[in-house]
Write a protein that holds these residues in place. Structure first.
Motif, PDB file in Angstrom:
ATOM      1  N   SER A   1      33.427  69.007  59.389  1.00 29.48           N
ATOM      2  CA  SER A   1      31.994  68.775  59.168  1.00 29.48           C
ATOM      3  C   SER A   1      31.787  67.545  58.291  1.00 29.48           C
ATOM      4  N   LYS A   2      32.602  67.405  57.287  1.00 28.14           N
ATOM      5  CA  LYS A   2      32.488  66.255  56.388  1.00 28.14           C
ATOM      6  C   LYS A   2      32.762  64.959  57.133  1.00 28.14           C
ATOM      7  N   GLU A   3      33.773  64.970  57.991  1.00 21.03           N
ATOM      8  CA  GLU A   3      34.095  63.775  58.764  1.00 21.03           C
ATOM      9  C   GLU A   3      32.978  63.430  59.740  1.00 21.03           C
ATOM     10  N   ARG A   4      32.361  64.439  60.333  1.00 21.71           N
ATOM     11  CA  ARG A   4      31.234  64.190  61.250  1.00 21.71           C
ATOM     12  C   ARG A   4      30.068  63.567  60.502  1.00 21.71           C
ATOM     13  N   ILE A   5      29.805  64.059  59.305  1.00 24.51           N
ATOM     14  CA  ILE A   5      28.721  63.495  58.491  1.00 24.51           C
ATOM     15  C   ILE A   5      29.000  62.023  58.201  1.00 24.51           C
ATOM     16  N   LEU A   6      30.225  61.719  57.797  1.00 24.54           N
ATOM     17  CA  LEU A   6      30.581  60.349  57.452  1.00 24.54           C
ATOM     18  C   LEU A   6      30.514  59.430  58.671  1.00 24.54           C
ATOM     19  N   LYS A   7      30.956  59.925  59.818  1.00 27.75           N
ATOM     20  CA  LYS A   7      30.941  59.117  61.041  1.00 27.75           C
ATOM     21  C   LYS A   7      29.509  58.782  61.446  1.00 27.75           C
ATOM     22  N   VAL A   8      28.647  59.774  61.447  1.00 24.27           N
ATOM     23  CA  VAL A   8      27.250  59.562  61.818  1.00 24.27           C
ATOM     24  C   VAL A   8      26.542  58.704  60.772  1.00 24.27           C
ATOM     25  N   ALA A   9      26.826  58.967  59.501  1.00 30.26           N
ATOM     26  CA  ALA A   9      26.199  58.204  58.421  1.00 30.26           C
ATOM     27  C   ALA A   9      26.569  56.730  58.523  1.00 30.26           C
ATOM     28  N   LYS A  10      27.817  56.457  58.825  1.00 31.01           N
ATOM     29  CA  LYS A  10      28.246  55.065  58.964  1.00 31.01           C
ATOM     30  C   LYS A  10      27.455  54.359  60.048  1.00 31.01           C
ATOM     31  N   GLU A  11      27.271  55.016  61.184  1.00 35.49           N
ATOM     32  CA  GLU A  11      26.485  54.437  62.280  1.00 35.49           C
ATOM     33  C   GLU A  11      25.040  54.207  61.844  1.00 35.49           C
ATOM     34  N   GLU A  12      24.484  55.161  61.131  1.00 36.23           N
ATOM     35  CA  GLU A  12      23.105  55.053  60.657  1.00 36.23           C
ATOM     36  C   GLU A  12      22.964  53.912  59.659  1.00 36.23           C
TER      37      GLU A  12
END
Length: 204
Positions: A8-19
């Protein structure tokens, strides 16, 4: 459970980076990050205290790369007159710069131009100051090893050179039309120009 938490943490970071890359820090939406990552907005705060902490985590790799660049500058093998003449040293400098650009081009653009409102918004000025101190320390170490060298170079000159280096990085990452070969040619030209100037200034 731990694996699910890390996922979940990695998904947050991946999406946040794109944003962040699309909107910059200030305009990035935590609600969008929550929706796209599939992690509820309130649950995101179980992993990160705030948007700034997420941003710093996203930028941690490029920050580490900058740190390594500063540390390498004062490495014992670089306290050597060969830096002015040895093509191997210059080749390493070229490869280090190209490696930084190729791996972190978008992150560098984000860090230098779109980090307003975050705790990293003053990174450029802070890095210039740190590079200035590193440059002064480098001159002192060269003087200790080679007493005949001229190390009486004004701190403001070193500061200006450090500022120019950061501006060069900014110019390269904002010109998306530049081919890799054009960037390499430019870096080669800059290092040849800079090395010759330092060699004369230090009377090496």
């Amino acid at each position: 459970m731990q694996i699910q938490k890390e996922d979940s943490k990695e998904r947050i970071l991946k999406v946040a980076k794109e944003e962040f890359l699309i909107k910059g820090f200030k305009d990035a939406s935590m609600r969008v990050i929550a929706k796209k990552s599939g992690v509820g907005l309130s649950n995101i705060y179980n992993y990160f205290r705030n948007k700034d902490e997420i941003f710093c985590e996203v930028m941690s790799s490029v920050l580490a790369a900058f740190r390594k660049m500063v540390d390498d500058h004062n490495a014992p093998e670089h306290i050597n007159l060969n830096v002015f003449t040895n093509s191997d040293f210059q080749h390493i400098m070229i490869n280090d710069f190209l490696g930084l650009i190729n791996k972190y081009r978008q992150e560098l653009k984000l860090l230098l131009f779109y980090s307003h409102g975050s705790s990293l918004e003053n990174f450029k000025e802070e890095f210039i100051q740190e590079s200035t101190e590193t440059g002064k320390a480098y001159l002192q170490k060269m003087k200790e090893k080679y007493p005949h060298l001229n190390s009486n170079i004004s701190p403001f000159f070193i500061h200006t050179i450090s500022s120019m280096w950061m501006n060069i990085i900014g110019e390269v990452v904002t010109h998306d039309e530049l081919l890799d070969s054009e960037i390499e040619d430019f870096v080669r030209e800059y290092i040849a120009f800079s090395t010759a100037g330092w060699k004369r200034l230090m009377k090496a």
